[in-house]
Design a protein around this motif. Structure first.
Motif, PDB file in Angstrom:
ATOM      1  N   GLY A 238      58.222  58.209  77.357  1.00  0.00           N
ATOM      2  CA  GLY A 238      57.551  57.918  78.548  1.00  0.00           C
ATOM      3  C   GLY A 238      57.053  56.633  78.623  1.00  0.00           C
ATOM      4  N   LEU A 239      57.151  55.773  77.504  1.00  0.00           N
ATOM      5  CA  LEU A 239      56.740  54.477  77.287  1.00  0.00           C
ATOM      6  C   LEU A 239      57.597  53.645  77.651  1.00  0.00           C
ATOM      7  N   ARG A 240      57.358  52.318  78.032  1.00  0.00           N
ATOM      8  CA  ARG A 240      58.204  51.142  78.367  1.00  0.00           C
ATOM      9  C   ARG A 240      58.894  50.736  76.997  1.00  0.00           C
ATOM     10  N   ASN A 241      58.335  50.471  75.986  1.00  0.00           N
ATOM     11  CA  ASN A 241      58.801  50.112  74.586  1.00  0.00           C
ATOM     12  C   ASN A 241      58.027  50.478  73.561  1.00  0.00           C
ATOM     13  N   VAL A 242      58.307  50.228  72.454  1.00  0.00           N
ATOM     14  CA  VAL A 242      57.734  50.596  71.082  1.00  0.00           C
ATOM     15  C   VAL A 242      56.278  49.794  71.097  1.00  0.00           C
ATOM     16  N   SER A 243      55.954  48.683  71.853  1.00  0.00           N
ATOM     17  CA  SER A 243      54.745  48.059  71.440  1.00  0.00           C
ATOM     18  C   SER A 243      53.919  48.762  72.615  1.00  0.00           C
ATOM     19  N   ASN A 244      54.139  49.903  73.132  1.00  0.00           N
ATOM     20  CA  ASN A 244      53.344  50.693  73.970  1.00  0.00           C
ATOM     21  C   ASN A 244      52.576  52.078  72.993  1.00  0.00           C
ATOM     22  N   PHE A 245      53.301  51.819  71.886  1.00  0.00           N
ATOM     23  CA  PHE A 245      52.883  53.257  71.122  1.00  0.00           C
ATOM     24  C   PHE A 245      51.449  53.246  71.071  1.00  0.00           C
ATOM     25  N   ILE A 246      50.695  52.037  70.591  1.00  0.00           N
ATOM     26  CA  ILE A 246      49.255  52.129  70.366  1.00  0.00           C
ATOM     27  C   ILE A 246      48.621  52.489  71.560  1.00  0.00           C
ATOM     28  N   GLN A 247      48.976  52.116  72.907  1.00  0.00           N
ATOM     29  CA  GLN A 247      48.094  52.544  74.054  1.00  0.00           C
ATOM     30  C   GLN A 247      48.210  53.983  74.308  1.00  0.00           C
ATOM     31  N   ALA A 248      49.373  54.764  73.628  1.00  0.00           N
ATOM     32  CA  ALA A 248      49.797  56.064  73.721  1.00  0.00           C
ATOM     33  C   ALA A 248      48.856  56.816  72.598  1.00  0.00           C
ATOM     34  N   GLY A 249      48.329  56.295  71.677  1.00  0.00           N
ATOM     35  CA  GLY A 249      47.463  56.667  70.719  1.00  0.00           C
ATOM     36  C   GLY A 249      48.137  56.921  69.676  1.00  0.00           C
ATOM     37  N   ILE A 250      49.397  56.454  69.384  1.00  0.00           N
ATOM     38  CA  ILE A 250      50.372  56.390  68.116  1.00  0.00           C
ATOM     39  C   ILE A 250      50.187  55.435  67.295  1.00  0.00           C
ATOM     40  N   ARG A 251      49.442  55.604  66.209  1.00  0.00           N
ATOM     41  CA  ARG A 251      49.085  54.649  65.104  1.00  0.00           C
ATOM     42  C   ARG A 251      49.861  55.010  63.761  1.00  0.00           C
ATOM     43  N   THR A 252      49.646  56.277  63.473  1.00  0.00           N
ATOM     44  CA  THR A 252      50.379  56.623  62.072  1.00  0.00           C
ATOM     45  C   THR A 252      51.446  57.613  62.131  1.00  0.00           C
ATOM     46  N   ILE A 253      52.551  57.304  61.315  1.00  0.00           N
ATOM     47  CA  ILE A 253      53.745  57.885  61.493  1.00  0.00           C
ATOM     48  C   ILE A 253      54.134  58.597  59.931  1.00  0.00           C
ATOM     49  N   LEU A 254      54.629  59.587  59.972  1.00  0.00           N
ATOM     50  CA  LEU A 254      55.188  60.320  58.721  1.00  0.00           C
ATOM     51  C   LEU A 254      56.815  60.264  58.988  1.00  0.00           C
ATOM     52  N   ASP A 255      57.317  59.527  58.065  1.00  0.00           N
ATOM     53  CA  ASP A 255      58.897  59.476  58.121  1.00  0.00           C
ATOM     54  C   ASP A 255      59.389  60.167  56.905  1.00  0.00           C
ATOM     55  N   ILE A 256      60.098  61.410  57.360  1.00  0.00           N
ATOM     56  CA  ILE A 256      60.796  62.320  56.311  1.00  0.00           C
ATOM     57  C   ILE A 256      62.060  61.667  56.015  1.00  0.00           C
ATOM     58  N   GLY A 257      62.292  61.608  54.688  1.00  0.00           N
ATOM     59  CA  GLY A 257      63.557  61.154  54.294  1.00  0.00           C
ATOM     60  C   GLY A 257      64.035  59.569  54.762  1.00  0.00           C
ATOM     61  N   CYS A 258      63.346  58.899  54.484  1.00  0.00           N
ATOM     62  CA  CYS A 258      63.256  57.608  55.699  1.00  0.00           C
ATOM     63  C   CYS A 258      64.306  56.433  55.341  1.00  0.00           C
ATOM     64  N   GLY A 259      65.319  56.981  54.469  1.00  0.00           N
ATOM     65  CA  GLY A 259      66.268  55.827  54.124  1.00  0.00           C
ATOM     66  C   GLY A 259      65.715  54.978  52.979  1.00  0.00           C
ATOM     67  N   TYR A 260      65.530  53.689  53.612  1.00  0.00           N
ATOM     68  CA  TYR A 260      64.918  52.625  52.714  1.00  0.00           C
ATOM     69  C   TYR A 260      63.824  51.809  53.498  1.00  0.00           C
ATOM     70  N   GLY A 261      63.254  52.544  54.379  1.00  0.00           N
ATOM     71  CA  GLY A 261      62.200  52.085  54.928  1.00  0.00           C
ATOM     72  C   GLY A 261      62.341  51.075  56.196  1.00  0.00           C
ATOM     73  N   SER A 262      63.563  51.008  56.889  1.00  0.00           N
ATOM     74  CA  SER A 262      63.824  50.075  57.943  1.00  0.00           C
ATOM     75  C   SER A 262      63.160  50.263  59.088  1.00  0.00           C
ATOM     76  N   PHE A 263      63.070  51.668  59.465  1.00  0.00           N
ATOM     77  CA  PHE A 263      62.276  52.176  60.628  1.00  0.00           C
ATOM     78  C   PHE A 263      60.941  51.753  60.515  1.00  0.00           C
ATOM     79  N   GLY A 264      60.072  51.978  59.390  1.00  0.00           N
ATOM     80  CA  GLY A 264      58.732  51.603  59.117  1.00  0.00           C
ATOM     81  C   GLY A 264      58.664  50.152  59.113  1.00  0.00           C
ATOM     82  N   ALA A 265      59.558  49.398  58.519  1.00  0.00           N
ATOM     83  CA  ALA A 265      59.539  48.148  58.479  1.00  0.00           C
ATOM     84  C   ALA A 265      59.410  47.380  59.879  1.00  0.00           C
ATOM     85  N   HIS A 266      60.116  47.985  60.540  1.00  0.00           N
ATOM     86  CA  HIS A 266      60.228  47.512  62.244  1.00  0.00           C
ATOM     87  C   HIS A 266      58.767  47.707  62.731  1.00  0.00           C
ATOM     88  N   LEU A 267      58.204  48.959  62.776  1.00  0.00           N
ATOM     89  CA  LEU A 267      56.958  49.478  63.129  1.00  0.00           C
ATOM     90  C   LEU A 267      55.986  48.669  62.680  1.00  0.00           C
TER      91      LEU A 267
END
Length: 662
Positions: A238-267
């Motif tokens: 329900g957010l406009r884009n990933v830049s609004n994660f912080i305003q929604a209280g999202i700061r730390t993410i657990l990525d299970i089986g993360c490949g090689y970190g590409s999702f985390g590198a972008h965030l």
């Protein structure tokens, strides 16, 4: 003001063949009775009679010392006993407060007596481990089922080996941040070109082999796919884009089986911290490659144990084709996700099983999907949206939901005996915990960066006094200002230069990640961020000290429990800097493992040319400095005017090129 007192030994001279007769160098000891001076005397005296006399004297002195050790030990303990029974009643309170310090001093004295008895051989340099250890992770073994590619963690079956883990033969120092996040040296990871090119996963296809490098191209269509994917998740929340994660209280993410970190590198560029966890792998490892990029990652498994994180550690848990069958074992894996997820947090799952189009042709997928969907309802999760293969659930922020469930619907609530807020590899529990916890705060109420600075009422939840917290924060702000100038070649007159290079230009070093071995309140992490340092910190909380890990993770930092007499669950050459405040004092009293065990583990975790900063009692720092000789570290002891009872030990691990390239 920090002032250098004295230095240890440069590891570079050793690798160039400058060995002494007994394997030690000048600087191993202070001037009083040094073995170096004795060797020089032996070297120039040729008269056999004189030499024989000196040997007899040395032998006699050693026999007398060995005979006197039991007597010294008895005197020390008899003295302590006599002192304890003779003090007056009015002095007992003061004595109790001093007991721990005296016990620590006794342990140190006994350790030093043992070093004297062993003689100069005790301080000889450690041997290099065999090349098989260059990517070895202690406590993990897949011998029982080598085809599984994963294994549970067990530190009891593998004996400690005090040897220096060598880098790969063609190892190269990682590129500076942030370039090193997207380009790594191929030879630095345990992964063959065939494994890269034959892989069909999305994150592996992002990698491009170019000469000796693996590149994660930011201008590739695959990167745009990662960016679009993250924006898709934001829209599903329900957010406009990933830049609004912080305003929604999202700061730390657990990525299970993360490949090689590409999702985390972008965030990461959005001030979001993504912790990658995956199974131990005997071949090319996604955790190792993610760490080589300088991103947060550690080995961990859902096989049978709880994760070493407190309850409510993450604002989001992400699983994109992570290979976990969430419908198995009565949903116990989803219950563990619920434990580490904050109230109001999000679970994102991307899998072919969730694709409604596959249900027409695959009844097994439909059965699995129905099992997962029904179980999430029993956990009081709300399915926010589904788009193709991606589903987003939201954990309830109202604990009353659990009492409104149908009888025998889903896992029960944990009783006090089963619910542990900060477990350390405990068996998985099929019950819901934390429903009555004072830390039950919805993510929307914990926005960043305000959550990092807690007020008096919030600190009271963790049993921490405001005055102690404020003093700790001020201490680390001053420490960061003092530390940074020390980490440069200027502190080591014989700093090893890379061939053909002049001294590096400021800032001399570029840290991407830091391991804080005794994180306390997370004050060092906070001070680094406030000073504008572009690093992330792994805040480790020793299992033997005060457990403030719930406070650390609630501040929006990454943290983990760990027993420092065991190996840390990560690959060699993980961190650019290791910081340890009072860790020697904490471990000295227990004496379950030696100081050399601890420093050897630090050496395994540290990248070549990485830094170590240890702050501790003066006597323990002196003992640690002597041991740096065995590890071939460059070392300096720094005096602080503010506390004469403590010292800083600043070390740099050299890159022993001749050893690595032999």
């Amino acid at each position: 003001m920090l002032k250098p007192l004295h230095r240890g030994v440069s590891g570079t001279r050793i690798c160039e063949g400058s060995h002494d007769l007994n394997g030690t160098e000048k600087g191993d000891f202070d001037v009083k009775g040094s073995s170096y001076e004795s060797d020089e005397m032996f070297r120039f005296l040729s008269d056999s009679f004189v030499l024989g006399t000196l040997r007899n004297q040395h032998k006699l002195a050693k026999q007398m010392l060995n005979f006197s050790i039991p007597l010294i030990v008895l005197v020390i303990f008899f003295g302590l006993f006599w002192w304890s029974v003779s003090i007056s009643t009015s002095s007992r309170l003061h004595a109790a407060r001093s007991y721990d310090k005296i016990q620590e001093q006794v342990v140190l004295y006994l350790s030093e007596i043992g070093e004297l008895a062993l003689g100069p051989s005790r301080l000889r340099e450690l041997e290099f481990c065999s090349q098989d250890f260059e990517n070895h992770v202690p406590c993990f073994s897949a011998r029982e089922n080598p085809d599984s590619g994963s294994a549970d963690r067990s530190c009891e079956v593998e004996p400690k080996q005090n040897c220096i883990v060598p880098p790969p033969v063609k190892y190269r120092v990682p590129l500076r941040w942030p370039i090193g996040r997207d380009v790594i040296w191929f030879a630095n990871v345990k992964m063959t070109a065939d494994e890269v090119l034959s892989s069909g996963s999305m994150t592996k296809r992002m990698m491009m082999m170019e000469e000796e490098q693996i590149s994660f191209r930011s201008d590739s269509s695959m990167f745009e796919g990662i960016e679009d994917y993250s924006h898709q998740i934001a829209g599903m929340i329900g957010l406009r884009n990933v830049s609004n994660f912080i305003q929604a209280g999202i700061r730390t993410i657990l990525d299970i089986g993360c490949g090689y970190g590409s999702f985390g590198a972008h965030l990461f560029s959005k001030q979001l911290l993504t912790m990658c966890i995956a199974n131990y792998e005997t071949s090319g490892s996604q955790v190792q490659l993610t760490l080589e990029r300088g991103l947060p990652a550690m080995l961990s498994s859902f096989a049978s144990k709880q994760l070493p994180y407190p309850s409510f550690s993450f604002d989001m848990v992400h699983c994109a084709q992570c290979g976990i069958d969430w419908d198995l074992k009565d949903g116990i894996y989803l219950t563990e996700v619920d434990r580490v997820l904050r109230p109001g947090g999000y679970f994102v799952w991307m899998s072919p099983i969730a694709d409604a189009q596959s249900f027409l042709h695959n009844k097994t997928n439909l059965k699995k999907w129905n099992a997962v969907r029904d179980f999430t309802k029993s956990l009081c999760w709300e399915m926010l949206s589904q788009l193709d293969k991606t589903v987003v659930w939201k954990k309830t922020s109202k604990s009353s939901c659990y009492h409104s469930r149908k009888p025998s619907s889903g896992p029960p609530l944990c009783n006090k005996g089963h619910y542990v807020e900060s477990p350390y590899y405990r068996p998985l529990e099929n019950c819901i915990g934390g429903t009555k916890s004072s830390r039950w705060f919805p993510v929307e109420q914990r926005t960043w960066p305000s959550r990092a600075n807690l007020n008096k009422s919030k600190l009271a939840v963790y049993g921490v006094q405001w005055e102690d917290f404020a003093e700790d924060s001020m201490k680390w702000k001053m420490a960061v200002n003092d530390y940074w100038p020390l980490m440069s070649p200027l502190i080591f007159s014989d700093h090893p230069k890379r061939p053909g290079e002049d001294d590096p230009t400021p800032p001399y070093n570029m840290l991407r990640n830091v391991l804080d071995m005794n994180a306390q309140f997370g004050g060092f992490n906070s001070a680094l961020l406030e000073s504008g340092k572009d690093v992330w910190v792994m805040n480790a909380v020793p299992t033997t000290g005060s457990n403030h890990l719930p406070l650390i993770v609630d501040r929006g930092f990454l943290g983990v429990l760990h027993d420092w007499c065991e190996a840390f669950p990560t690959y060699p050459r993980t961190y650019d800097m290791v910081h340890a405040d009072s860790i020697l004092s904490l471990e000295a009293v227990r004496h379950r493992c030696s100081m050399l065990d601890l420093l050897s583990e630090i050496d395994r975790l540290l990248r070549p040319e990485g830094w170590v900063i240890i702050h501790d009692a003066t006597n323990l720092i002196e003992s640690a400095r002597r041991l740096t000789t065995q590890l071939k570290w460059d070392a300096r002891v720094i005096e602080s005017d503010s506390n004469m009872d403590k010292r800083l030990l600043v070390c740099q691990k050299p890159f022993l090129k001749k050893i690595a390239n032999s």
